[in-house]
Design a protein around this motif. Sequence first.
Motif, PDB file in Angstrom:
ATOM      1  N   THR A   1       1.422  -1.198   0.302  1.00  0.00           N
ATOM      2  CA  THR A   1       0.088   0.300  -0.128  1.00  0.00           C
ATOM      3  C   THR A   1       0.765   0.952  -0.286  1.00  0.00           C
ATOM      4  OG1 THR A   1      -0.409   0.443   2.384  1.00  0.00           O
ATOM      5  CG2 THR A   1      -1.944  -1.065   1.463  1.00  0.00           C
ATOM      6  N   PHE A   2       1.657   1.563   1.155  1.00  0.00           N
ATOM      7  CA  PHE A   2       3.023   2.316   0.708  1.00  0.00           C
ATOM      8  C   PHE A   2       3.572   2.450  -0.867  1.00  0.00           C
ATOM      9  CE2 PHE A   2       7.445   4.252   0.832  1.00  0.00           C
ATOM     10  CZ  PHE A   2       7.138   5.453   1.715  1.00  0.00           C
ATOM     11  N   LEU A   3       3.851   1.487  -1.465  1.00  0.00           N
ATOM     12  CA  LEU A   3       4.601   1.902  -3.237  1.00  0.00           C
ATOM     13  C   LEU A   3       2.871   2.250  -3.712  1.00  0.00           C
ATOM     14  CD1 LEU A   3       6.523  -1.706  -3.696  1.00  0.00           C
ATOM     15  CD2 LEU A   3       7.365   1.032  -3.324  1.00  0.00           C
TER      16      LEU A   3
ATOM     17  N   GLY B   1       4.327  12.658 -12.599  1.00  0.00           N
ATOM     18  CA  GLY B   1       4.747  13.684 -11.500  1.00  0.00           C
ATOM     19  C   GLY B   1       3.307  13.808 -10.368  1.00  0.00           C
ATOM     20  N   LYS B   2       2.356  12.804 -10.602  1.00  0.00           N
ATOM     21  CA  LYS B   2       1.402  12.680  -9.403  1.00  0.00           C
ATOM     22  C   LYS B   2       2.187  11.574  -8.986  1.00  0.00           C
ATOM     23  CE  LYS B   2      -1.375  15.856 -12.087  1.00  0.00           C
ATOM     24  NZ  LYS B   2      -2.367  16.494 -13.374  1.00  0.00           N
ATOM     25  N   THR B   3       1.321  11.361  -7.262  1.00  0.00           N
ATOM     26  CA  THR B   3       1.705  10.207  -6.699  1.00  0.00           C
ATOM     27  C   THR B   3      -0.481   9.843  -6.813  1.00  0.00           C
ATOM     28  OG1 THR B   3       1.194  11.104  -4.748  1.00  0.00           O
ATOM     29  CG2 THR B   3       3.466  11.294  -5.348  1.00  0.00           C
ATOM     30  N   GLY B   4      -0.382   8.781  -6.589  1.00  0.00           N
ATOM     31  CA  GLY B   4      -1.971   7.912  -6.668  1.00  0.00           C
ATOM     32  C   GLY B   4      -2.404   8.418  -7.764  1.00  0.00           C
ATOM     33  N   ASN B   5      -1.591   8.500  -8.704  1.00  0.00           N
ATOM     34  CA  ASN B   5      -2.133   8.150 -10.152  1.00  0.00           C
ATOM     35  C   ASN B   5      -1.481   7.070 -11.589  1.00  0.00           C
ATOM     36  OD1 ASN B   5      -2.671  10.044 -12.374  1.00  0.00           O
ATOM     37  ND2 ASN B   5      -0.906  10.453 -13.235  1.00  0.00           N
ATOM     38  N   LEU B   6      -2.073   6.079 -10.416  1.00  0.00           N
ATOM     39  CA  LEU B   6      -0.918   4.983 -11.577  1.00  0.00           C
ATOM     40  C   LEU B   6      -1.913   4.367 -11.706  1.00  0.00           C
ATOM     41  CD1 LEU B   6      -0.459   2.185  -8.051  1.00  0.00           C
ATOM     42  CD2 LEU B   6       1.428   3.776  -9.339  1.00  0.00           C
ATOM     43  N   GLY B   7      -3.275   3.933 -12.022  1.00  0.00           N
ATOM     44  CA  GLY B   7      -4.213   4.033 -13.141  1.00  0.00           C
ATOM     45  C   GLY B   7      -3.574   3.220 -13.881  1.00  0.00           C
TER      46      GLY B   7
ATOM     47  N   GLN C   1       1.495  -1.341 -12.573  1.00  0.00           N
ATOM     48  CA  GLN C   1       0.899  -2.008 -11.134  1.00  0.00           C
ATOM     49  C   GLN C   1       1.168  -2.867 -10.182  1.00  0.00           C
ATOM     50  OE1 GLN C   1       0.459  -3.212 -14.956  1.00  0.00           O
ATOM     51  NE2 GLN C   1      -1.022  -1.823 -15.279  1.00  0.00           N
ATOM     52  N   VAL C   2       1.298  -2.954  -9.420  1.00  0.00           N
ATOM     53  CA  VAL C   2       1.539  -3.115  -8.009  1.00  0.00           C
ATOM     54  C   VAL C   2       0.834  -4.370  -7.507  1.00  0.00           C
ATOM     55  CG1 VAL C   2       2.540  -2.972  -5.722  1.00  0.00           C
ATOM     56  CG2 VAL C   2       3.002  -1.163  -7.244  1.00  0.00           C
ATOM     57  N   GLY C   3       1.557  -5.556  -7.601  1.00  0.00           N
ATOM     58  CA  GLY C   3       0.932  -6.724  -7.282  1.00  0.00           C
ATOM     59  C   GLY C   3       1.716  -7.399  -6.546  1.00  0.00           C
ATOM     60  N   ARG C   4       0.954  -8.246  -5.106  1.00  0.00           N
ATOM     61  CA  ARG C   4       2.011  -8.767  -4.347  1.00  0.00           C
ATOM     62  C   ARG C   4       1.708 -10.890  -4.179  1.00  0.00           C
ATOM     63  NH1 ARG C   4       0.040  -9.928   0.844  1.00  0.00           N
ATOM     64  NH2 ARG C   4      -1.495  -8.859   0.299  1.00  0.00           N
ATOM     65  N   MET C   5       2.674 -11.189  -4.331  1.00  0.00           N
ATOM     66  CA  MET C   5       2.705 -12.179  -3.768  1.00  0.00           C
ATOM     67  C   MET C   5       3.229 -13.387  -2.925  1.00  0.00           C
ATOM     68  SD  MET C   5       2.925 -13.745  -8.078  1.00  0.00           S
ATOM     69  CE  MET C   5       3.407 -15.112  -8.110  1.00  0.00           C
ATOM     70  N   LYS C   6       2.708 -13.309  -1.622  1.00  0.00           N
ATOM     71  CA  LYS C   6       3.182 -14.277  -0.459  1.00  0.00           C
ATOM     72  C   LYS C   6       4.272 -13.318   0.281  1.00  0.00           C
ATOM     73  CE  LYS C   6       2.580 -18.757  -1.031  1.00  0.00           C
ATOM     74  NZ  LYS C   6       2.513 -20.733  -1.613  1.00  0.00           N
ATOM     75  N   ASN C   7       5.590 -13.349  -0.623  1.00  0.00           N
ATOM     76  CA  ASN C   7       7.228 -12.439   0.184  1.00  0.00           C
ATOM     77  C   ASN C   7       7.240 -11.919  -1.181  1.00  0.00           C
ATOM     78  OD1 ASN C   7       6.565 -13.970   2.536  1.00  0.00           O
ATOM     79  ND2 ASN C   7       8.022 -14.962   2.529  1.00  0.00           N
ATOM     80  N   LYS C   8       6.947 -11.876  -2.247  1.00  0.00           N
ATOM     81  CA  LYS C   8       7.444 -10.472  -3.079  1.00  0.00           C
ATOM     82  C   LYS C   8       6.554  -9.763  -3.795  1.00  0.00           C
ATOM     83  CE  LYS C   8      10.797 -14.061  -4.888  1.00  0.00           C
ATOM     84  NZ  LYS C   8      11.816 -14.416  -6.102  1.00  0.00           N
ATOM     85  N   ILE C   9       6.692  -8.660  -4.166  1.00  0.00           N
ATOM     86  CA  ILE C   9       6.469  -7.188  -4.366  1.00  0.00           C
ATOM     87  C   ILE C   9       6.525  -7.313  -6.351  1.00  0.00           C
ATOM     88  CG2 ILE C   9       5.249  -5.337  -4.426  1.00  0.00           C
ATOM     89  CD1 ILE C   9       5.381  -5.356  -1.877  1.00  0.00           C
ATOM     90  N   ASN C  10       5.592  -7.360  -7.197  1.00  0.00           N
ATOM     91  CA  ASN C  10       6.159  -7.455  -8.605  1.00  0.00           C
ATOM     92  C   ASN C  10       5.365  -5.646  -8.505  1.00  0.00           C
ATOM     93  OD1 ASN C  10       6.672 -10.254  -9.226  1.00  0.00           O
ATOM     94  ND2 ASN C  10       4.493 -10.278  -8.439  1.00  0.00           N
TER      95      ASN C  10
END
Length: 129
Positions: A43-45, A53-59, A63-72
Amino acid sequence: MAPVKPRRPAAARRSRKAPSWRFTLDLTHPVEDGILDSANFETFLKERIKVNGKTGNLGSVVQVGRMKNKINVTSEKQFSKRYLKYLTKKYLKKNNLRDWLRVVASDKETYELRYFQISQDDDESEADE
């Protein structure tokens, strides 16, 4: 007269995928030891990654995804691996983990969180003197 071959549409010939950038953060050691929460880091990422130039603008660009102990982290736009290291170090500092963990590139597209190796021999030899 020779038979005429039907032409294929121009769009079908040039169907290329846009280049994408994929990076992985391996959090295995700190998560197994219980000192880091991978869901909180994800969630931090998502909150801190800047797009145009804008945060919270991922659209749909990043994409940020989590699989167990790895973040892609996958991006359709150019994305710096160094920026991912910067955000990881910022998170570690915020949670007072920067003194024990470091961010190391384990291969071309992967960062790994490792513990600092503190040698016990140096401390003991100084104490004896």
